[in-house]
Design an enzyme around this catalytic site. Structure first.
Site, PDB file in Angstrom:
ATOM      1  N   ASP A   1     -35.690-118.531   1.891  1.00  0.00           N
ATOM      2  CA  ASP A   1     -35.455-119.723   1.118  1.00  0.00           C
ATOM      3  C   ASP A   1     -34.133-120.088   0.589  1.00  0.00           C
ATOM      4  O   ASP A   1     -33.233-118.965   0.639  1.00  0.00           O
ATOM      5  CB  ASP A   1     -36.599-119.472  -0.037  1.00  0.00           C
ATOM      6  CG  ASP A   1     -36.837-120.458  -1.045  1.00  0.00           C
ATOM      7  OD1 ASP A   1     -36.741-121.932  -0.547  1.00  0.00           O
ATOM      8  OD2 ASP A   1     -36.567-120.518  -2.171  1.00  0.00           O
TER       9      ASP A   1
ATOM     10  N   ASP B   1     -33.231-122.541  -2.786  1.00  0.00           N
ATOM     11  CA  ASP B   1     -33.297-122.763  -4.208  1.00  0.00           C
ATOM     12  C   ASP B   1     -33.868-121.768  -4.887  1.00  0.00           C
ATOM     13  O   ASP B   1     -35.089-121.511  -4.626  1.00  0.00           O
ATOM     14  CB  ASP B   1     -33.724-124.100  -4.325  1.00  0.00           C
ATOM     15  CG  ASP B   1     -33.278-125.316  -3.789  1.00  0.00           C
ATOM     16  OD1 ASP B   1     -31.858-125.357  -3.600  1.00  0.00           O
ATOM     17  OD2 ASP B   1     -33.811-126.336  -3.359  1.00  0.00           O
TER      18      ASP B   1
ATOM     19  N   GLY C   1     -27.340-105.468 -33.327  1.00  0.00           N
ATOM     20  CA  GLY C   1     -28.421-105.758 -32.285  1.00  0.00           C
ATOM     21  C   GLY C   1     -29.721-105.646 -32.932  1.00  0.00           C
ATOM     22  O   GLY C   1     -29.932-105.945 -34.332  1.00  0.00           O
TER      23      GLY C   1
ATOM     24  N   LYS D   1     -30.856 -95.369 -33.576  1.00  0.00           N
ATOM     25  CA  LYS D   1     -32.054 -95.046 -34.397  1.00  0.00           C
ATOM     26  C   LYS D   1     -33.205 -94.633 -33.403  1.00  0.00           C
ATOM     27  O   LYS D   1     -33.829 -93.520 -33.720  1.00  0.00           O
ATOM     28  CB  LYS D   1     -32.456 -96.383 -35.499  1.00  0.00           C
ATOM     29  CG  LYS D   1     -31.462 -96.282 -36.343  1.00  0.00           C
ATOM     30  CD  LYS D   1     -32.087 -97.821 -37.331  1.00  0.00           C
ATOM     31  CE  LYS D   1     -30.914 -98.273 -37.929  1.00  0.00           C
ATOM     32  NZ  LYS D   1     -31.207 -99.405 -38.867  1.00  0.00           N
TER      33      LYS D   1
ATOM     34  N   GLU E   1     -26.203-105.663 -23.362  1.00  0.00           N
ATOM     35  CA  GLU E   1     -25.918-104.446 -24.155  1.00  0.00           C
ATOM     36  C   GLU E   1     -25.403-103.152 -23.458  1.00  0.00           C
ATOM     37  O   GLU E   1     -25.729-102.420 -22.956  1.00  0.00           O
ATOM     38  CB  GLU E   1     -27.439-104.173 -24.482  1.00  0.00           C
ATOM     39  CG  GLU E   1     -28.249-104.918 -24.909  1.00  0.00           C
ATOM     40  CD  GLU E   1     -29.822-104.731 -25.659  1.00  0.00           C
ATOM     41  OE1 GLU E   1     -29.793-103.349 -25.642  1.00  0.00           O
ATOM     42  OE2 GLU E   1     -30.467-105.548 -25.621  1.00  0.00           O
TER      43      GLU E   1
ATOM     44  N   HIS F   1     -18.224 -93.076 -24.920  1.00  0.00           N
ATOM     45  CA  HIS F   1     -17.332 -92.205 -25.800  1.00  0.00           C
ATOM     46  C   HIS F   1     -17.728 -92.155 -27.158  1.00  0.00           C
ATOM     47  O   HIS F   1     -18.662 -92.908 -27.677  1.00  0.00           O
ATOM     48  CB  HIS F   1     -16.056 -93.236 -25.884  1.00  0.00           C
ATOM     49  CG  HIS F   1     -14.887 -92.522 -26.910  1.00  0.00           C
ATOM     50  ND1 HIS F   1     -13.680 -91.604 -26.393  1.00  0.00           N
ATOM     51  CD2 HIS F   1     -14.507 -93.019 -28.082  1.00  0.00           C
ATOM     52  CE1 HIS F   1     -13.101 -91.483 -27.433  1.00  0.00           C
ATOM     53  NE2 HIS F   1     -13.439 -92.096 -28.206  1.00  0.00           N
TER      54      HIS F   1
ATOM     55  N   ARG G   1     -28.710-100.265 -10.508  1.00  0.00           N
ATOM     56  CA  ARG G   1     -30.196-100.438 -10.224  1.00  0.00           C
ATOM     57  C   ARG G   1     -30.716-101.496 -10.946  1.00  0.00           C
ATOM     58  O   ARG G   1     -30.045-102.232 -11.985  1.00  0.00           O
ATOM     59  CB  ARG G   1     -30.719 -99.207 -10.737  1.00  0.00           C
ATOM     60  CG  ARG G   1     -30.976 -99.095 -12.684  1.00  0.00           C
ATOM     61  CD  ARG G   1     -31.811 -97.747 -12.811  1.00  0.00           C
ATOM     62  NE  ARG G   1     -31.731 -97.610 -13.996  1.00  0.00           N
ATOM     63  CZ  ARG G   1     -32.462 -98.165 -15.125  1.00  0.00           C
ATOM     64  NH1 ARG G   1     -33.379 -98.839 -14.775  1.00  0.00           N
ATOM     65  NH2 ARG G   1     -32.319 -97.958 -16.438  1.00  0.00           N
TER      66      ARG G   1
END
Length: 397
Positions: free
Chosen positions: A17, A19, A248, A254, A312, A317, A337
């Site tokens: 296909d 589009d 964020g 946390k 994200e 480090h 992935r």
């Protein structure tokens, strides 16, 4: 993603296909329809955009007229909007993995057809701006060359006829539900690459569901495999983004124990539209600290069921302090992935750390290491600015 169903016949030909599968047409649709609606006192609702996927131009026009209550006939609307679309055909970008797939099939002499609900003339216009595409197809079939468009099987059956092959020997790659329905009705095997996020459950009739063209595995279907994966990573055409680090969702450190340096998603709507969700990696430059290895997710984070697509990055480090507001520049050079859901928080955390180990190792390879010297990572940004383009803080999320 869904595992492929068993192959019942030898696959020898591929039908693609256009589009939403090879081209990022959705961005052009919003660019054209949105200002038209504004002129008519209406506001574009991106949540309704999925209704247009896989439709013929006439069907899509009828949907827009109904959804927004516009005072035009379908013919009148098409006569006004078509010239606006025609001006944009040359600006449609290839989706990630499209060029790679087309080149791979051609170089391995796998006969490939293009089958779209768009008119033949529009197809020609769209692909003319992509080098080598037209010559890569054994057949091209438009929606105006058959009696009925998708979800009718006519387009796919005509493509098989022109390639002189039995439909059962064909593999279709489609992004829309009408396209998947058409491919199955034609008696073909179908890979679904849903262009509408978080709706994969609707594609159960497909033989396989994948996240993007980067995840196509031709060998699953008895076709020649790609040979460009390196150490569990796929080199990609680098892309460059930058901006201030923001707070964020408050779950990185946390909940996951993995601090991420978030960028404001609203500044990167074009980038988020162009690049499929998944896990990527590359180099990160902080204006006052240095350059670091980085692994990054882009998408909806299925485990947390985000309502918006985010970027994200996780800088590999250890930092002693947060650096909110500092300018962060990223050079994304490889793919690991597709985005995935996980049965538990523990399995998610384990996979994120595995992604980090893969990125850490891969970035030492010459093909990736050279980008550490990119001037883009070192050029300072003005405070509060953002950048998306070509080469010319770690939060408690």
């Amino acid at each position: 993603m869904a595992a492929p169903k068993p192959i019942s016949r030898i696959i020898s030909h591929v039908i693609l296909d256009l589009d939403g599968t090879l081209l990022n047409t959705d961005s052009i649709v919003s660019q054209v329809v949105k200002p038209f609606l504004v002129k008519n006192g209406k506001n574009w609702d991106s949540k309704k955009a999925h209704k247009l996927v896989g439709k013929t131009p006439y069907e899509a026009a009828a949907v827009v007229l109904e959804d927004y209550g516009l005072p035009y006939s379908t013919e009148e609307f098409l006569s006004m909007i078509t010239p606006m679309f025609s001006q944009q055909w040359g600006n449609i970008k290839a989706l990630p993995g499209a060029n790679r797939l087309i080149k791979h099939l051609k170089s391995n002499r796998v006969p490939t057809a293009l089958a779209s609900n768009s008119s033949r003339s529009n197809i020609e216009s769209k692909i003319s701006c992509h080098k080598g595409w037209k010559d890569s197809f054994s057949a091209i079939v438009g929606g105006d060359e058959v009696e009925k468009g998708k979800p009718s099987p006519d387009i796919f059956l005509e493509a098989a006829k022109r390639m002189n092959i039995d439909p059962s020997n064909c593999l279709v790659i489609e992004d829309s539900l009408p396209g998947v329905t058409a491919g199955k009705a034609a008696g073909m095997h179908v890979i679904a690459v849903p262009s509408v996020p978080k709706r994969t459950d609707e594609f159960s009739s497909a033989d396989e569901i994948i996240n993007s063209l980067l995840d196509v595995k031709p060998e699953t279907w008895g076709l020649p495999p790609f040979n460009d994966w390196v150490e569990g990573t796929l080199p990609i055409e680098p892309w460059f983004i930058g901006g201030p680090v923001i707070k964020g969702f408050g779950r990185g450190s946390k909940v996951l124990g993995i601090p991420t340096a978030n960028l404001p998603a609203e500044n990167f709507s074009d980038i988020l539209s162009e690049h499929t969700s998944g896990v990527y990696f590359g180099w990160a430059g902080l204006s006052t600290r240095g350059i670091y290895k980085m692994v990054m997710s882009i998408g909806w984070n299925p485990y947390f069921d985000n309502t918006e697509k985010t970027i994200e990055p996780w800088l590999l480090h250890g930092f002693d302090e947060d650096f909110y507001g500092e300018e962060l520049r990223l050079v994304i050079v490889g793919y690991i992935r597709p985005e995935a859901n996980f049965p538990s928080l523990e399995s998610l955390i384990e996979r994120i750390h595995e992604d980090g180990r893969i990125a850490e190792k891969a970035l030492d390879l010459p093909a990736y290491a050279k980008y550490k010297e990119s001037p883009y990572l070192r050029n300072p940004l003005q405070q509060g600015s953002s950048v998306i383009g070509n080469e010319t803080g770690q939060d408690s999320k």
